[in-house]
Write a protein that holds these residues in place. Structure first.
Motif, short mmCIF file in Angstrom:
data_model
loop_
_atom_site.label_atom_id
_atom_site.label_comp_id
_atom_site.label_asym_id
_atom_site.label_seq_id
_atom_site.Cartn_x
_atom_site.Cartn_y
_atom_site.Cartn_z
N SER A 127 0.85 -1.18 0.00
CA SER A 127 0.00 0.00 0.00
C SER A 127 0.89 1.24 0.00
CB SER A 127 -0.94 -0.03 1.21
OG SER A 127 -0.20 -0.14 2.41
N PRO A 128 0.37 2.40 -0.39
CA PRO A 128 1.22 3.58 -0.57
C PRO A 128 1.81 4.17 0.72
CG PRO A 128 -1.06 4.07 -1.18
CD PRO A 128 -1.00 2.62 -0.85
N GLU A 129 1.19 3.92 1.87
CA GLU A 129 1.69 4.52 3.11
C GLU A 129 2.86 3.70 3.67
OE1 GLU A 129 -1.56 1.62 4.29
OE2 GLU A 129 -1.41 3.17 2.77
N ALA A 130 3.62 4.34 4.56
CA ALA A 130 4.72 3.64 5.23
C ALA A 130 4.14 2.51 6.08
CB ALA A 130 5.49 4.61 6.11
N GLN A 131 4.93 1.46 6.27
CA GLN A 131 4.46 0.29 7.00
C GLN A 131 5.51 -0.21 7.97
OE1 GLN A 131 2.98 -2.60 4.00
NE2 GLN A 131 3.24 -0.85 2.63
N THR A 132 5.05 -0.86 9.01
CA THR A 132 5.94 -1.51 9.96
C THR A 132 5.56 -2.98 10.02
OG1 THR A 132 6.04 0.53 11.25
CG2 THR A 132 6.83 -1.47 12.32
#
Length: 129
Positions: free
Chosen positions: A109-114
C-alpha cells in the motif's frame, strides 16, 4: 487460529495455503475472561522492518529462511507463482516459507508500513488444515 502461509513446492513454484495453529484457553487473572493462546514456537531472531511510503512493488523474491511476518500497519498484496493473489491487512500475520524457487511478489500500500519478522528454524512443524 488460522494463519496464511506462502510455500514453495519441490519444482520451485510458490503457493498459498492456510495452516491451523492449535490453541488452548488461558486465564491470566481470576477476574479476566480466558483467551486463546497457541503453543510456544522457537524463533532464532526478531527484526522490525520499516517499509517507506511509496514503495509499491517488490520484484519476485524468496525469503532466506522461514519467517512469520506480523503486519502492524498498512497492507500488502502477495502474489504466488501460480497467479493467486491474497490481500493482507494490518493486524495479520503470514508464515512465509518459500526459501527456494521463483518466490512471491509483494505489492505494498502507498503509506509507510511496519512489519515484525520472526525468523523460524527450518523444519518447524505446524498442523496443516
Amino acid at each position: 487460529m488460522k494463519c496464511l502461509r506462502i510455500y514453495a513446492t519441490p519444482d520451485g513454484e510458490s503457493h498459498f495455503d492456510e495452516i491451523e495453529l492449535p490453541t488452548t484457553s488461558l486465564s491470566v487473572h481470576p477476574d479476566a475472561v480466558p483467551f486463546d493462546v497457541t503453543a510456544s514456537y522457537p524463533a532464532s531472531r526478531v527484526r522490525l522492518t520499516h517499509i517507506p511510503a511509496g514503495m509499491r512493488e517488490v520484484a519476485w523474491h524468496t525469503v532466506p529462511e522461514p519467517v512469520l511476518t506480523v503486519r502492524l500497519d498498512g497492507s500488502v498484496d502477495y502474489e504466488t507463482s501460480d497467479g493467486e493473489i491474497r490481500h493482507v491487512q494490518a493486524g495479520s500475520f503470514v508464515l512465509v516459507e518459500d526459501t527456494h524457487g521463483k518466490g512471491h511478489l509483494s505489492r505494498h500500500s502507498p503509506e509507510a508500513q511496519t512489519v515484525i519478522w520472526i525468523s523460524l528454524p527450518n523444519g518447524l512443524e505446524m498442523a496443516q488444515s
